[in-house]
Design a protein around this motif. Sequence first.
Motif, short mmCIF file in Angstrom:
data_model
loop_
_atom_site.label_atom_id
_atom_site.label_comp_id
_atom_site.label_asym_id
_atom_site.label_seq_id
_atom_site.Cartn_x
_atom_site.Cartn_y
_atom_site.Cartn_z
N ASN A 25 0.83 -1.20 0.00
CA ASN A 25 0.00 0.00 0.00
C ASN A 25 0.87 1.26 0.00
N LEU A 26 1.92 1.26 0.80
CA LEU A 26 2.83 2.41 0.84
C LEU A 26 3.54 2.60 -0.50
N LYS A 27 3.86 1.49 -1.17
CA LYS A 27 4.48 1.59 -2.49
C LYS A 27 3.52 2.25 -3.49
N LEU A 28 2.26 1.84 -3.43
CA LEU A 28 1.27 2.45 -4.32
C LEU A 28 1.13 3.93 -4.03
N ILE A 29 1.06 4.27 -2.76
CA ILE A 29 0.94 5.69 -2.37
C ILE A 29 2.13 6.49 -2.90
N SER A 30 3.33 5.93 -2.78
CA SER A 30 4.53 6.66 -3.24
C SER A 30 4.49 6.91 -4.75
N LYS A 31 3.82 6.03 -5.49
CA LYS A 31 3.73 6.17 -6.95
C LYS A 31 2.68 7.18 -7.37
N ILE A 32 1.60 7.28 -6.61
CA ILE A 32 0.48 8.10 -7.07
C ILE A 32 0.46 9.51 -6.49
N ILE A 33 1.16 9.76 -5.40
CA ILE A 33 1.13 11.10 -4.81
C ILE A 33 1.58 12.18 -5.80
N PRO A 34 2.68 11.97 -6.55
CA PRO A 34 3.07 13.01 -7.51
C PRO A 34 2.01 13.25 -8.59
N LYS A 35 1.31 12.20 -8.98
CA LYS A 35 0.28 12.33 -10.02
C LYS A 35 -0.95 13.06 -9.47
N ILE A 36 -1.30 12.77 -8.24
CA ILE A 36 -2.39 13.52 -7.60
C ILE A 36 -2.01 14.99 -7.49
N ALA A 37 -0.75 15.25 -7.16
CA ALA A 37 -0.28 16.63 -7.02
C ALA A 37 -0.42 17.39 -8.33
N ILE A 38 -0.05 16.75 -9.44
CA ILE A 38 -0.18 17.40 -10.75
C ILE A 38 -1.63 17.79 -11.01
N LEU A 39 -2.54 16.87 -10.73
CA LEU A 39 -3.95 17.14 -10.99
C LEU A 39 -4.50 18.21 -10.06
#
Length: 213
Positions: A25-39
């Motif tokens: 779960n933490l690995k997934l979070i680390s991957k998607i946080i930058p993408k959420i930030a862009i949006l």
Amino acid sequence: MCDLEFIFSKKRLEHYQSINEHFENLKLISKIIPKIAILEIYLRNALDYEISLDNQEWIKTSGNPFLLAKINEIKDKENLEHHQILSRLSLGAVAGLIREYKVQNKIFNLKTFDFRKYSSSNRNFFIYENTKQGFDNIDKVNIILNLLHTLRNRTCHFENLLKINKVDNKLYPRISTKEKGTNIGLMPENIEYFLDDLICLINKDLLDYFTRG
């Protein structure tokens, strides 16, 4: 040395099938946080651009009750400039203002957006007077905003994004929203695809930055 139960707490680990799931779960979070930030950055700036076309000082001169309530939550608001107040608005506030000012169609063109990609339980329509009605673009943008807001909050609080709901032996997303009586959600394995698809609508070249070594 602290053991894992002490570090994460027994109560927290109860929400995971194993310690490995916690780290996945933490690995997934680390991957998607930058993408959420862009949006989130895009939505904030797109909102500002659209409303500023008529009034560049719309934040400080607006009489919109929703906006005024959000501004009043900000400390030292009297000393902040337009862009500083804008940057302090939460994603939930930005999503709410997009709806308040009715600029959904300016933010995203979701004409071909297919929610079935993100869960087999999703539909691209709602039922009105016993008849199927397809979601229009405003409906779809509202769905996107709700899903993104929920995903952002759960991600930033390090909640378990891998959990799903099981009802009558059928699997359903926990990250979901309801629009006109229809539930739309994101299955865990499709969360990143959902974010990638939204980013591509803004500028598909942005995804290249995530693949560079």
